[in-house]
Design an enzyme around this catalytic site. Structure first.
Site, PDB file in Angstrom:
ATOM      1  N   PHE A 133      34.365  34.374  42.008  1.00 16.51           N
ATOM      2  CA  PHE A 133      33.446  34.867  43.027  1.00 16.51           C
ATOM      3  C   PHE A 133      33.328  33.892  44.196  1.00 16.51           C
ATOM      4  CE2 PHE A 133      31.403  36.402  38.900  1.00 16.51           C
ATOM      5  CZ  PHE A 133      32.253  37.481  38.843  1.00 16.51           C
TER       6      PHE A 133
ATOM      7  N   TRP B 121      28.857  40.857  46.407  1.00 17.51           N
ATOM      8  CA  TRP B 121      29.095  39.408  46.481  1.00 17.51           C
ATOM      9  C   TRP B 121      29.848  38.929  45.242  1.00 17.51           C
ATOM     10  CZ3 TRP B 121      27.940  35.326  43.308  1.00 17.51           C
ATOM     11  CH2 TRP B 121      28.073  34.045  43.839  1.00 17.51           C
ATOM     12  N   HIS B 122      29.539  39.513  44.095  1.00 17.57           N
ATOM     13  CA  HIS B 122      30.157  39.064  42.852  1.00 17.57           C
ATOM     14  C   HIS B 122      31.622  39.463  42.760  1.00 17.57           C
ATOM     15  CE1 HIS B 122      26.027  38.304  41.486  1.00 17.57           C
ATOM     16  NE2 HIS B 122      26.585  37.529  40.571  1.00 17.57           N
ATOM     17  N   GLY B 123      32.032  40.510  43.418  1.00 14.60           N
ATOM     18  CA  GLY B 123      33.428  40.881  43.325  1.00 14.60           C
ATOM     19  C   GLY B 123      33.760  42.124  44.114  1.00 14.60           C
TER      20      GLY B 123
END
Length: 489
Positions: free
Chosen positions: A489, A322-324
């Protein structure tokens, strides 16, 4: 539009003034227009995707509400989830997975020729997608009635203070507030402005100053060993906290000025006693989102130990993703899940064999040791989060304690830091003082509510504090308009 820009300095007071001047029934129009303008200041094209997400989620929510059979409700929910995740997958993850598959096929000499696409990555797409998904799931579970007012629902998806980096709000909390008839309250507005000021301080004075050294080290990782890597890693640990929590403070404060209550997103995470406690304090709205909409449906704690370990790893691998769209984030998330699993079994062992036999003094000392160990573990894991590649991350880890050039580094720091770390000695000292100041303030807040105590003080003391914060921002702030880390993000 960045919070730390002159544009926002003019935009927000105008929106606030109009908000309290116009009748309540028209405020949703102002908020929606302001939010869309705020978002389009990055790229006009961004608005298309947020409109598509809003339309899909709104109409599937109505469909879920009207459907009589659970099977039909589920079809609407699945369509909504798949549609929103498909948009996220295409615009954020397609090139990552495509390139990863290409590398795998190339390794086995298998022909693979699906081209990558030059797609724009909409700012904050992960945030508003998750906020929209939570609404659909809540409607399906009967926790929220479908929102019939399309305009107000659109404001819920795009509310500008928290649009691009959270907090990720639940519809059960945020949507009803847009119906409240909010009157101007001096105390409420000043509370919001105070929180915004502290957020600006953390972002402009601390995070952006620390970024100078962090970027110099991490963007040229293979040029350094030992001391510079250690300093850069510790500085990043404080940079990302001040950057992200600073954004959250500004967002929550700005919403409070408008009479809207947003969720707390940070609760002194570097005073966590273990990594599990850290995730109860860091990016709270994301960790609770994964808990409620993924971890609990997978079975939560009500499963075997083996299944629980799988569940934790699934949650944290997806959290990392999800963060990257990068293997560095996947490794970062996986390691967090791995250490949470270790922590659970360690805590059980610790409770059985140590805590019951310890004195109060030993328990207090143990808590301090736990906090220090947790902080250093989190700081170590940030290496994967910040490194530009997996190779850079492993280079940094393998060279953290390589002090072969320690004497040379010491001379450079004392005499000509510009030639080595990208900042001079004055900047380095100021950065260290600011970190100490942050720790001191956070510790006081951790022990008791400093703001509450401040508000009980005489007027001249309160204004002394306000002027001090403004003075620090103006004198020590870095006004190079650096974006917030979590915008990617």
């Amino acid at each position: 539009m960045l919070f730390n820009s002159l544009n926002f300095l003019f935009f927000f007071p105008v929106v606030t003034a109009l908000y309290y001047m116009i009748p309540h029934r028209f405020r949703w129009i102002l908020l929606l227009a302001s939010s869309y303008y705020f978002y389009m200041c990055w790229k006009v094209e961004y608005i298309v995707l947020i409109l598509i997400t809003t339309l899909i989620t709104y109409f599937t929510g109505l469909g879920i509400g009207k459907a009589k059979e659970k099977k039909k409700k589920k079809k609407y929910l699945v369509f909504c989830i798949c549609s929103n995740l498909l948009i996220l997958l295409i615009f954020k993850y397609f090139n990552f997975f495509n390139n990863s598959f290409k590398e795998i096929f190339d390794y086995f000499n298998i022909f693979y020729n699906i081209p990558s696409f030059n797609l724009l990555l909409p700012v904050g797409i992960s945030f508003y997608t998750f906020q929209s998904l939570s609404y659909s799931i809540d409607v399906y579970n009967g926790q929220k009635e479908p929102e019939k007012h399309f305009g107000i629902f659109a404001v819920y998806v795009a509310f500008f203070p928290q649009l691009v980096a959270g907090p990720i709000e639940r519809s059960t909390k945020l949507l009803p507030q847009f119906y409240n008839k909010i009157e101007f309250k001096y105390s409420q507005v000043t509370d919001g402005l105070r929180q915004m000021a502290w957020g600006f301080f953390k972002k402009i004075v601390i995070a952006d100053r620390l970024s100078l050294l962090v970027n110099q080290v991490y963007n040229n990782a293979d040029s350094y060993t030992g001391v510079p890597l250690i300093i850069g890693t510790y500085f990043f640990s404080f940079q990302i906290y001040c950057d992200f929590s600073g954004y959250s403070d500004i967002a929550i404060g700005a919403a409070k000025v408008l009479g809207i209550d947003l969720s707390k997103n940070f609760k002194y995470p570097y005073f966590a006693k273990d990594i599990n406690d850290f995730w109860r304090r860091w990016h709270i709205t994301l960790s609770t989102w994964f808990r409620d909409y993924l971890y609990f449906p997978l079975g939560g704690n009500r499963v075997s130990a083996k299944k629980w370990c799988y569940n934790i790893l699934i949650v944290f691998i997806l959290s990392g993703l999800w963060h990257g769209a990068s293997w560095t984030f996947i490794i970062w998330g996986t390691l967090h899940g791995f250490f949470i699993i270790i922590t659970r079994f360690y805590q059980k062992y610790k409770t059985e064999y140590f805590i019951g036999k310890s004195t109060d003094n030993q328990k207090n000392q143990g808590k301090i040791i736990d906090i220090l160990l947790t902080f250093h573990l989190i700081t170590f894991l940030w290496i994967f989060f910040r490194a530009n590649s997996v190779n850079d991350a492993f280079y940094i880890i393998s060279n953290l304690f390589n002090f072969n050039d320690f004497a040379d580094v010491s001379w450079q720091i004392m005499h000509d830091t510009n030639a080595y770390l990208g900042i001079n000695m004055y900047e380095l000292i100021i950065s260290l003082i600011l970190i100490c100041l942050l720790i001191f303030v956070e510790f006081l807040n951790f022990r008791f509510d400093v703001l509450k105590k401040l508000l009980q003080k005489p007027l001249y003391l309160r204004w002394t504090y306000y002027y001090f914060i403004i003075f620090m921002i103006l004198i020590f702030g870095k006004f190079s308009i650096n974006s917030f880390i979590y915008f990617q993000f």
